[in-house]
Motif scaffolding. Structure first.
Motif, PDB file in Angstrom:
ATOM      1  N   VAL A 206       0.839  -1.202   0.000  1.00  0.00           N
ATOM      2  CA  VAL A 206       0.000   0.000   0.000  1.00  0.00           C
ATOM      3  C   VAL A 206       0.874   1.251   0.000  1.00  0.00           C
ATOM      4  O   VAL A 206       0.607   2.217  -0.726  1.00  0.00           O
ATOM      5  N   ALA A 207       1.957   1.215   0.790  1.00  0.00           N
ATOM      6  CA  ALA A 207       2.877   2.353   0.827  1.00  0.00           C
ATOM      7  C   ALA A 207       3.544   2.562  -0.531  1.00  0.00           C
ATOM      8  O   ALA A 207       3.780   3.701  -0.945  1.00  0.00           O
ATOM      9  N   ALA A 208       3.854   1.471  -1.222  1.00  0.00           N
ATOM     10  CA  ALA A 208       4.466   1.581  -2.554  1.00  0.00           C
ATOM     11  C   ALA A 208       3.503   2.235  -3.540  1.00  0.00           C
ATOM     12  O   ALA A 208       3.913   3.011  -4.417  1.00  0.00           O
ATOM     13  N   THR A 209       2.213   1.933  -3.414  1.00  0.00           N
ATOM     14  CA  THR A 209       1.214   2.582  -4.263  1.00  0.00           C
ATOM     15  C   THR A 209       1.147   4.076  -3.967  1.00  0.00           C
ATOM     16  O   THR A 209       1.033   4.896  -4.884  1.00  0.00           O
ATOM     17  N   MET A 210       1.227   4.441  -2.687  1.00  0.00           N
ATOM     18  CA  MET A 210       1.254   5.863  -2.317  1.00  0.00           C
ATOM     19  C   MET A 210       2.484   6.545  -2.909  1.00  0.00           C
ATOM     20  O   MET A 210       2.403   7.648  -3.447  1.00  0.00           O
ATOM     21  N   HIS A 211       3.612   5.871  -2.826  1.00  0.00           N
ATOM     22  CA  HIS A 211       4.860   6.399  -3.377  1.00  0.00           C
ATOM     23  C   HIS A 211       4.715   6.601  -4.881  1.00  0.00           C
ATOM     24  O   HIS A 211       5.109   7.651  -5.425  1.00  0.00           O
ATOM     25  N   ARG A 212       4.124   5.606  -5.555  1.00  0.00           N
ATOM     26  CA  ARG A 212       3.960   5.686  -7.006  1.00  0.00           C
ATOM     27  C   ARG A 212       3.003   6.801  -7.413  1.00  0.00           C
ATOM     28  O   ARG A 212       3.241   7.528  -8.387  1.00  0.00           O
ATOM     29  N   SER A 213       1.922   6.953  -6.655  1.00  0.00           N
ATOM     30  CA  SER A 213       0.954   8.002  -6.987  1.00  0.00           C
ATOM     31  C   SER A 213       1.573   9.389  -6.833  1.00  0.00           C
ATOM     32  O   SER A 213       1.269  10.299  -7.611  1.00  0.00           O
ATOM     33  N   LEU A 214       2.462   9.540  -5.857  1.00  0.00           N
ATOM     34  CA  LEU A 214       3.120  10.831  -5.658  1.00  0.00           C
ATOM     35  C   LEU A 214       4.187  11.055  -6.726  1.00  0.00           C
ATOM     36  O   LEU A 214       4.376  12.177  -7.210  1.00  0.00           O
ATOM     37  N   THR A 215       4.872   9.983  -7.135  1.00  0.00           N
ATOM     38  CA  THR A 215       5.896  10.091  -8.173  1.00  0.00           C
ATOM     39  C   THR A 215       5.275  10.479  -9.517  1.00  0.00           C
ATOM     40  O   THR A 215       5.810  11.308 -10.244  1.00  0.00           O
ATOM     41  N   GLN A 216       4.136   9.865  -9.851  1.00  0.00           N
ATOM     42  CA  GLN A 216       3.478  10.136 -11.119  1.00  0.00           C
ATOM     43  C   GLN A 216       3.002  11.580 -11.223  1.00  0.00           C
ATOM     44  O   GLN A 216       3.065  12.192 -12.282  1.00  0.00           O
ATOM     45  N   SER A 217       2.540  12.130 -10.090  1.00  0.00           N
ATOM     46  CA  SER A 217       2.106  13.520 -10.109  1.00  0.00           C
ATOM     47  C   SER A 217       3.297  14.471 -10.138  1.00  0.00           C
ATOM     48  O   SER A 217       3.189  15.590 -10.602  1.00  0.00           O
ATOM     49  N   GLN A 218       4.457  13.964  -9.639  1.00  0.00           N
ATOM     50  CA  GLN A 218       5.731  14.690  -9.646  1.00  0.00           C
ATOM     51  C   GLN A 218       5.536  16.184  -9.338  1.00  0.00           C
ATOM     52  O   GLN A 218       5.792  17.048 -10.154  1.00  0.00           O
ATOM     53  N   PRO A 219       5.080  16.479  -8.115  1.00  0.00           N
ATOM     54  CA  PRO A 219       4.714  17.857  -7.845  1.00  0.00           C
ATOM     55  C   PRO A 219       5.814  18.645  -7.134  1.00  0.00           C
ATOM     56  O   PRO A 219       6.137  18.352  -6.000  1.00  0.00           O
ATOM     57  N   PRO A 220       6.380  19.657  -7.771  1.00  0.00           N
ATOM     58  CA  PRO A 220       7.234  20.559  -7.024  1.00  0.00           C
ATOM     59  C   PRO A 220       6.386  21.612  -6.310  1.00  0.00           C
ATOM     60  O   PRO A 220       6.899  22.455  -5.613  1.00  0.00           O
ATOM     61  N   ASN A 221       5.082  21.545  -6.562  1.00  0.00           N
ATOM     62  CA  ASN A 221       4.171  22.543  -6.004  1.00  0.00           C
ATOM     63  C   ASN A 221       3.530  22.022  -4.728  1.00  0.00           C
ATOM     64  O   ASN A 221       3.898  20.983  -4.197  1.00  0.00           O
ATOM     65  N   ALA A 222       2.500  22.739  -4.265  1.00  0.00           N
ATOM     66  CA  ALA A 222       1.854  22.398  -3.000  1.00  0.00           C
ATOM     67  C   ALA A 222       1.038  21.110  -3.118  1.00  0.00           C
ATOM     68  O   ALA A 222       0.257  20.939  -4.054  1.00  0.00           O
ATOM     69  N   VAL A 223       1.220  20.219  -2.168  1.00  0.00           N
ATOM     70  CA  VAL A 223       0.485  18.956  -2.121  1.00  0.00           C
ATOM     71  C   VAL A 223      -0.311  18.905  -0.823  1.00  0.00           C
ATOM     72  O   VAL A 223       0.240  19.160   0.248  1.00  0.00           O
ATOM     73  N   PRO A 224      -1.616  18.598  -0.890  1.00  0.00           N
ATOM     74  CA  PRO A 224      -2.404  18.454   0.345  1.00  0.00           C
ATOM     75  C   PRO A 224      -2.004  17.171   1.077  1.00  0.00           C
ATOM     76  O   PRO A 224      -2.475  16.077   0.757  1.00  0.00           O
ATOM     77  N   ILE A 225      -1.138  17.311   2.039  1.00  0.00           N
ATOM     78  CA  ILE A 225      -0.578  16.154   2.746  1.00  0.00           C
ATOM     79  C   ILE A 225      -1.652  15.386   3.497  1.00  0.00           C
ATOM     80  O   ILE A 225      -1.630  14.148   3.550  1.00  0.00           O
ATOM     81  N   ASP A 226      -2.595  16.097   4.098  1.00  0.00           N
ATOM     82  CA  ASP A 226      -3.643  15.424   4.855  1.00  0.00           C
ATOM     83  C   ASP A 226      -4.472  14.506   3.967  1.00  0.00           C
ATOM     84  O   ASP A 226      -4.876  13.415   4.374  1.00  0.00           O
ATOM     85  N   LYS A 227      -4.703  14.907   2.725  1.00  0.00           N
ATOM     86  CA  LYS A 227      -5.458  14.069   1.791  1.00  0.00           C
ATOM     87  C   LYS A 227      -4.643  12.850   1.372  1.00  0.00           C
ATOM     88  O   LYS A 227      -5.172  11.739   1.259  1.00  0.00           O
ATOM     89  N   LEU A 228      -3.336  13.046   1.166  1.00  0.00           N
ATOM     90  CA  LEU A 228      -2.457  11.942   0.763  1.00  0.00           C
ATOM     91  C   LEU A 228      -2.433  10.852   1.822  1.00  0.00           C
ATOM     92  O   LEU A 228      -2.613   9.663   1.513  1.00  0.00           O
ATOM     93  N   VAL A 229      -2.201  11.227   3.081  1.00  0.00           N
ATOM     94  CA  VAL A 229      -2.115  10.213   4.135  1.00  0.00           C
ATOM     95  C   VAL A 229      -3.495   9.621   4.429  1.00  0.00           C
ATOM     96  O   VAL A 229      -3.599   8.456   4.839  1.00  0.00           O
ATOM     97  N   ASP A 230      -4.554  10.384   4.210  1.00  0.00           N
ATOM     98  CA  ASP A 230      -5.902   9.854   4.392  1.00  0.00           C
ATOM     99  C   ASP A 230      -6.153   8.711   3.409  1.00  0.00           C
ATOM    100  O   ASP A 230      -6.678   7.653   3.789  1.00  0.00           O
ATOM    101  N   CYS A 231      -5.767   8.905   2.154  1.00  0.00           N
ATOM    102  CA  CYS A 231      -5.944   7.845   1.153  1.00  0.00           C
ATOM    103  C   CYS A 231      -5.113   6.611   1.502  1.00  0.00           C
ATOM    104  O   CYS A 231      -5.570   5.467   1.342  1.00  0.00           O
ATOM    105  N   TYR A 232      -3.897   6.827   1.985  1.00  0.00           N
ATOM    106  CA  TYR A 232      -3.041   5.710   2.396  1.00  0.00           C
ATOM    107  C   TYR A 232      -3.695   4.917   3.530  1.00  0.00           C
ATOM    108  O   TYR A 232      -3.812   3.676   3.467  1.00  0.00           O
ATOM    109  N   ASN A 233      -4.134   5.613   4.568  1.00  0.00           N
ATOM    110  CA  ASN A 233      -4.702   4.924   5.727  1.00  0.00           C
ATOM    111  C   ASN A 233      -6.029   4.256   5.401  1.00  0.00           C
ATOM    112  O   ASN A 233      -6.334   3.180   5.937  1.00  0.00           O
TER     113      ASN A 233
END
Length: 495
Positions: free
Chosen positions: A154-181
């Motif tokens: 599951v963590a690898a999927t989170m890593h991949r989803s963040l890599t694909q978006s490749q954001p140098p900009n602002a990322v809603p961290i609370d939403k990212l960890v919510d999807c992981y959990n």
């Protein structure tokens, strides 16, 4: 004219009776001669909670005002007299030494009409005891460690989803960890493939975010003060649509498992399913009880893990040097075990775990623990007594921010949790998961879940403040679990 006079007299009589009831209720501690925080009319000591102030701040203020004057004081949740425990030795007696006198939490549950409330958190007495005996073996460390590969996937999927978006900009961290959990919970507690990290609009996520009816402190007070009336009225904590969805999902998965006969004990759901066929009737769980135990991961674990992971990444974003040390530790451990993580390697990430514990201290998700007295209890080495059916509040967040226990409590310092410093503190000085007979059974799993998620993110990504990052942090006062107000965004870069 006579009718108006009678109406006026009736209104005055009702108002007088109401005023008398309120004043009588709010003089409970004064009549007993117990040191107490002076209450406000109707709201007791909860003025502004849920709007202008968070419950954590209110309890911290009262704790600091009276700490050292008595082992406990009286306070009021609206009209309900409560005991606020101040002394750490009394905390230990309540939770550990004399826990038989404080077996119940007093959290409202109505299992016959609200089946998802048949979970360990909301059960007391014989119902809790039976469930505890049945469910406890599920959370043994050996069984939990078998779920580490699933967490990594599951963590690898989170890593991949963040890599694909490749954001140098602002990322809603609370939403990212919510999807992981949510994906962790759906996979391990409900036995379905997690898809939230790839598609945030899944039905499971919608139900996991909307199961609770509109929360407010008054409703919580009503359920605590009038539980029998609430049960008579068939009050339900959870939305009917969510209840129907989770019950249907669990029954469907139980049916599939019954026919497939898969003997693969690498998820909580599979271990819960075994209890449906247990030879001992006392340890056998019904479909509804299994659904309630699976649902408890959402109820007790989702917001807690979201809060801790979000705040941990936020704090590390503000301290880039500390973040770099954590990343070096994670990479060093990962290089030693290229075939995947195991429990021993995870334990080697000491600095990361210290950061997590310091986050749970500074940003404690749940501000308090609740207990009820089962019988009169004489407080050791004092003249005080706790009476039967006293409702106790243990102000966990206030203890975690006590400057005598944690100097400069607003400072984020993971070294507070190195072995030497932990040994020097009172054992009740850190209680994010509770202790004793009613502690959080999933503590070890929750820590493992958060550490795996954080390690996956911090290994290859750096986090830093962006123009949208709130500095200083602002909490959402409308929520019981401590959370940031609005989205918490950070700049994320691949490193």
């Amino acid at each position: 004219m006579e009718f108006l006079q009678r109406l006026l007299c009736t209104a005055l009589s009702v108002a007088s009776i109401f005023y008398f009831i309120v004043k009588t209720s709010l003089s409970h501690w004064k009549r007993r001669g117990i040191l107490h925080e002076k209450p406000k009319f109707l709201v007791g000591n909860l003025r502004g909670v849920g709007t202008k102030r968070h419950i954590s701040a209110v309890l911290e203020q009262i704790y600091e005002k009276y700490k050292g004057q008595a082992p406990f004081i009286g306070c009021y949740a609206y009209l309900k007299p409560m005991v606020l425990v101040l002394d750490l030795e009394l905390v230990r007696n309540v939770l550990v030494t004399h826990s038989d006198n404080f077996r119940e939490r007093g959290v409202f549950g109505n299992a016959p009409h609200d089946p998802l409330s048949a979970n360990l958190l909301q059960q007391d007495g014989a119902a809790w005891h039976r469930l505890s005996i049945a469910v406890c073996p599920t959370f043994e460390e050996e069984r939990i460690s078998q779920m580490l590969p699933t967490l990594e996937r599951v963590a690898a999927t989170m890593h991949r989803s963040l890599t694909q978006s490749q954001p140098p900009n602002a990322v809603p961290i609370d939403k990212l960890v919510d999807c992981y959990n949510i994906d962790v919970i759906s996979t391990l507690a409900f036995g379905i493939s997690g898809e939230t990290l790839l598609n945030t609009d899944t039905e499971f996520r919608r139900m996991a975010r909307s199961y609770l009816k509109d929360f407010n402190m008054f409703r919580l007070y009503f359920l605590m003060y009038f539980p029998n009336l609430a049960r008579l009225l068939r009050y339900k904590n959870y939305e009917q649509a969510a209840t129907h969805y989770f019950l249907k999902l669990v029954r469907q998965k139980l049916f599939e498992q019954e026919w497939s006969r898969i003997d693969n004990r690498n998820s909580f759901f599979q271990m819960f399913a075994e209890l449906k066929r247990h030879r001992d009737p006392e340890r056998r769980l019904s479909d509804e009880e299994i659904a309630a135990q699976a649902f408890s991961f959402i109820l007790m674990g989702l917001e807690t893990c979201n809060s801790a992971m979000t705040f941990c990444l936020y704090e590390l974003a503000l301290q880039p040097d500390l973040q770099r040390l954590v990343r070096e530790e994670i990479r060093g451990v990962c290089r030693q075990n290229e075939n995947g993580m195991d429990n021993a390697r995870l334990k080697q990430m000491r600095l990361l775990k210290q950061c997590l514990h310091e986050t749970l201290r500074k940003h404690t998700p749940y501000a308090f623990l609740l207990r009820n007295t089962n019988e009169d209890y004489e407080v050791p080495n004092s003249v005080f007594m706790l009476c039967t059916d006293n409702h106790l509040v243990i102000p966990v967040a206030a203890i975690h921010r006590d400057p005598e226990l944690y100097p400069e409590p607003n400072k984020f310092d993971p070294e507070r949790f190195n072995k030497e410093n932990v040994k020097r503190r009172h054992p009740m000085a850190f209680l994010p998961f509770g202790v004793g007979r009613r502690y959080c059974l999933a503590q070890k799993f929750a820590e493992m879940q958060m550490l795996v998620g954080l390690a996956s993110l911090l290994r290859d990504f750096s986090f830093s403040p962006c123009p949208e990052t709130p500095i200083p942090l602002v909490y959402d006062n409308t929520r019981l679990v401590l959370a940031p107000k609005g989205q918490l965004k950070l700049a994320v870069q691949h490193v």
